[in-house]
Enzyme design. Structure first.
Site, PDB file in Angstrom:
ATOM      1  N   GLY A  36      14.323  34.471 -45.527  1.00 32.04           N
ATOM      2  CA  GLY A  36      15.687  34.501 -45.031  1.00 32.04           C
ATOM      3  C   GLY A  36      16.214  33.119 -44.726  1.00 32.04           C
ATOM      4  O   GLY A  36      15.705  32.114 -45.227  1.00 32.04           O
ATOM      5  N   HIS A  42      17.631  28.715 -52.336  1.00 30.48           N
ATOM      6  CA  HIS A  42      17.207  30.095 -52.595  1.00 30.48           C
ATOM      7  C   HIS A  42      18.047  30.737 -53.692  1.00 30.48           C
ATOM      8  O   HIS A  42      17.536  31.493 -54.534  1.00 30.48           O
ATOM      9  CB  HIS A  42      17.331  30.936 -51.317  1.00 30.48           C
ATOM     10  CG  HIS A  42      16.416  30.530 -50.214  1.00 30.48           C
ATOM     11  ND1 HIS A  42      16.862  29.932 -49.066  1.00 30.48           N
ATOM     12  CD2 HIS A  42      15.063  30.655 -50.075  1.00 30.48           C
ATOM     13  CE1 HIS A  42      15.830  29.705 -48.266  1.00 30.48           C
ATOM     14  NE2 HIS A  42      14.735  30.124 -48.849  1.00 30.48           N
ATOM     15  N   GLN A  66       1.837  33.853 -41.036  1.00 31.58           N
ATOM     16  CA  GLN A  66       1.690  32.471 -41.470  1.00 31.58           C
ATOM     17  C   GLN A  66       2.122  31.469 -40.392  1.00 31.58           C
ATOM     18  O   GLN A  66       2.217  30.273 -40.652  1.00 31.58           O
ATOM     19  CB  GLN A  66       2.452  32.216 -42.766  1.00 31.58           C
ATOM     20  CG  GLN A  66       3.958  32.345 -42.686  1.00 31.58           C
ATOM     21  CD  GLN A  66       4.591  32.429 -44.057  1.00 31.58           C
ATOM     22  OE1 GLN A  66       4.344  33.366 -44.822  1.00 31.58           O
ATOM     23  NE2 GLN A  66       5.399  31.435 -44.403  1.00 31.58           N
TER      24      GLN A  66
END
Length: 287
Positions: A36, A42, A66
């Site tokens: 996001g 992106h 992570q």
């Protein structure tokens, strides 16, 4: 024409139902995994996916596995509505936005470790990172059953880890790499750039400039250890704080090169450095 809004699904069952319908109709599918806080970088991944497959799926999931306890999981930028608008602007077909419970059901106890390529650099600086990445990416690839999955070269070590994961587990997906999207001054686009103050943002432009200089020095026959040392000195002089690493590595397995000239090896220079409270990473080809 870009659609008004991508369809949003939140469960693996709904994701598979939609992808299954597309495949039954003869369409190939490209997956673009994200956390996001989408930016133009992106969107270029979505557009690359559209050159490979008729249908594109962007996953939006901030993966807790992570992040270490001291890292910025809670502060990591989120904005699903804005992300959906951006995906709509490039005609993305589907947004997969699962909850943490959907991705990691109670009792979840499986972890994937990709040794070797994951060990140095980010693996040394953030020991939990690639285990979390490999696990969530494996799940996304299995859940979506896409024909292609698109990842940016900005996270270069992550890209190599994922390629090894797919190869070792015989996953039926082609990994597509996309060049790093950059601002006009060369800084790699990143969700974490939003953390930079105006002054820090100006200093940040020294990062790609330093990498280019080091890569050029080595390409012209200079010693790898000298180029690495000069790069660290340049970043410190520009105003960067802690430098986690600035290394020139073999491009595919990230094994150490040098200390002398690069010779015929195919290299990659990778860096992680702190500017205030923000950790920036970047990389470039060498030789």
């Amino acid at each position: 024409m870009p659609q008004a809004s991508p369809t949003i699904v939140r469960t693996v069952a709904d994701l598979r139902a939609q992808v299954g319908a597309w495949k039954a109709a003869g369409d190939q599918v490209a997956l673009i995994p994200t956390m996001g806080a989408l930016h133009e970088g992106h969107l270029t991944l979505v557009e690359l996916g559209q050159t490979k497959a008729r249908r594109t799926v962007a996953s939006v999931f901030v993966n807790p596995k992570q992040f270490a306890p001291h890292e910025d999981f809670d502060a990591y930028p989120r904005g699903e509505a804005v992300d959906a608008e951006k995906l709509a602007s490039v005609g993305c077909d589907l947004m997969f936005a699962p909850s943490a419970d959907e991705m990691y059901a109670p009792g979840f106890s499986t972890a994937i470790n990709v040794s070797g390529v994951s060990d140095p650099l980010e693996g040394a600086a953030r020991p939990q990172f690639f285990g979390g990445v490999a696990t969530v990416v494996a799940k996304l690839l299995i859940q979506c059953q896409a024909d292609y999955a698109v990842f940016g070269e900005k996270d270069y070590q992550q890209l190599q880890v994922i390629k090894r994961l797919v190869q070792d587990l015989d996953l039926p997906v082609e990994i597509v790499s996309a060049p790093t999207a950059r601002s006009e001054d060369g800084l790699a686009l990143s969700s974490r750039n939003a953390y930079l103050s105006a002054q820090e943002r100006q200093i940040a432009a020294a990062l790609p400039k330093t990498l280019r200089a080091a890569a050029q020095a080595v390409a012209e026959g200079g010693r790898i250890d000298e180029a690495e040392a000069a790069g660290k000195t340049a970043l410190a002089a520009a105003g960067f704080g802690q430098i986690d690493y600035l290394d020139i590595r073999e491009a595919s397995d990230l094994s150490k090169l040098g200390p002398g000239p690069i010779g015929d090896a195919r290299g990659r220079i990778l860096v992680a450095a702190w500017l205030g409270k923000t950790r920036l990473i970047d990389n470039m080809a060498v030789g």
